[in-house]
Design an enzyme around this catalytic site. Sequence first.
Site, PDB file in Angstrom:
ATOM      1  N   ASP A  56     -24.957  10.607  26.250  1.00  0.00           N
ATOM      2  CA  ASP A  56     -25.008   9.242  25.716  1.00  0.00           C
ATOM      3  C   ASP A  56     -26.141   9.119  24.695  1.00  0.00           C
ATOM      4  O   ASP A  56     -26.322   8.062  24.088  1.00  0.00           O
ATOM      5  CB  ASP A  56     -25.091   8.193  26.834  1.00  0.00           C
ATOM      6  N   SER A  57     -26.864  10.213  24.461  1.00  0.00           N
ATOM      7  CA  SER A  57     -27.797  10.267  23.331  1.00  0.00           C
ATOM      8  C   SER A  57     -27.043   9.992  22.028  1.00  0.00           C
ATOM      9  O   SER A  57     -27.653   9.683  21.003  1.00  0.00           O
ATOM     10  CB  SER A  57     -28.489  11.633  23.258  1.00  0.00           C
ATOM     11  N   ASP A  95     -21.292  12.508  29.723  1.00  0.00           N
ATOM     12  CA  ASP A  95     -22.168  11.512  30.353  1.00  0.00           C
ATOM     13  C   ASP A  95     -21.390  10.288  30.798  1.00  0.00           C
ATOM     14  O   ASP A  95     -20.508   9.804  30.073  1.00  0.00           O
ATOM     15  CB  ASP A  95     -23.218  11.048  29.323  1.00  0.00           C
ATOM     16  N   LYS A 124     -21.847  13.582  34.202  1.00  0.00           N
ATOM     17  CA  LYS A 124     -23.291  13.489  34.498  1.00  0.00           C
ATOM     18  C   LYS A 124     -23.656  12.024  34.669  1.00  0.00           C
ATOM     19  O   LYS A 124     -23.229  11.183  33.866  1.00  0.00           O
ATOM     20  CB  LYS A 124     -24.103  14.123  33.367  1.00  0.00           C
ATOM     21  N   GLU A 126     -27.071   9.318  35.776  1.00  0.00           N
ATOM     22  CA  GLU A 126     -28.511   9.202  35.991  1.00  0.00           C
ATOM     23  C   GLU A 126     -28.763   8.540  37.331  1.00  0.00           C
ATOM     24  O   GLU A 126     -28.134   7.525  37.641  1.00  0.00           O
ATOM     25  CB  GLU A 126     -29.145   8.364  34.868  1.00  0.00           C
ATOM     26  N   GLU A 193     -35.329  15.673  33.375  1.00  0.00           N
ATOM     27  CA  GLU A 193     -35.842  15.331  32.037  1.00  0.00           C
ATOM     28  C   GLU A 193     -37.306  14.890  32.112  1.00  0.00           C
ATOM     29  O   GLU A 193     -37.661  14.014  32.924  1.00  0.00           O
ATOM     30  CB  GLU A 193     -34.977  14.205  31.433  1.00  0.00           C
TER      31      GLU A 193
HETATM   32  O1  KIV Z   1     -27.665  12.138  26.605  1.00  0.00           O
HETATM   33  C1  KIV Z   1     -28.209  13.231  26.479  1.00  0.00           C
HETATM   34  O2  KIV Z   1     -28.150  13.875  25.434  1.00  0.00           O
HETATM   35  C2  KIV Z   1     -28.953  13.738  27.615  1.00  0.00           C
HETATM   36  C3  KIV Z   1     -30.039  14.757  27.396  1.00  0.00           C
HETATM   37  C4  KIV Z   1     -30.832  14.943  28.607  1.00  0.00           C
HETATM   38  C5  KIV Z   1     -29.621  16.061  26.942  1.00  0.00           C
HETATM   39  O3  KIV Z   1     -28.708  13.319  28.714  1.00  0.00           O
END
Ligand code: KIV
Length: 276
Positions: A56-57, A95, A124, A126, A193
């Site tokens: 999500d970056s 993500d 993924k 958080e 992270e």
């Molecule tokens: O969104 C992202 O790019 C991440 C980084 C930790 C690589 O979660």
Amino acid sequence: MYTQLEQRGMPEPPVNVSTLRKMKHDGVPIACLTAYDASYAALVDAAGTDLVLVGDSLGMVIQGHDTTVPVTVDDIIYHSRTVARGLRRAFLVADMPFMSYTKPGIALDNAVRLMQEGGAMMVKLEGGDDQVEIVEHLARHDIPVCAHLGLKPQSVHKIGGFKVQGREPDKAQEMRAAAERLQNSGADLVLLECVPNEVGKTITDALEVPVIGIGAGPDVDGQILVLYDILDITQGRTPKFVKNYQAGCTSPLQALQNYVGEVRESVYPAPEHCFS
Ligand code: KIV
């Protein structure tokens, strides 16, 4: 019938969760990068990257937001399906964006979309202890999960900035306990992270599943960086753990090959990329 998945026309079979576990077991550092489109995905794959994350970056590096908070499930799906088309060997992780996993049922619906529409092989999310129930629910439905601990960018407004996490012994201990609980709930991978080297090492040693670090020191099982950061596309100040691999290279592919090589040889991260 299994040939397609095992070969995809490559001399080496595609990476899967067993490959990643074996790499941890054998002490072979796992090289990971983000990607957001098919052309870069093909380069990242050709460079030998093991795992590609549609992070999500993308909210920051593609969409130009200040945080990852505005990113939606549809955004991730769009980018993930383009990345999937560029990959042959690398394992594709997508993500789960902000507020897309508030309840087990919502998380499952969105994870299924990321896999079926986005082509992701793992999702993924958080979180720490709060996400144990979600991870369990996804794992019970055979959805591979990566749990993201340490600095959680989706919580930036709650934390008050992008800061190193786990410097205090009680916080480091909490993070380790959460990592173990997430693994025991079915997480197949942990991403750490912005934590001190010591925290990265302790959690990596405690877990059977691979631990991928970004600013988590040299003693984790693999490294990940944001593609645009290492290709020097990102403007302005970059985090301490970023290394510019484009400098001195004649092509992006060469830069990416240098990154993969330095991760494999444990040259990256050097002390100047780490937190104490
Ligand atoms: O969104 C992202 O790019 C991440 C980084 C930790 C690589 O979660």
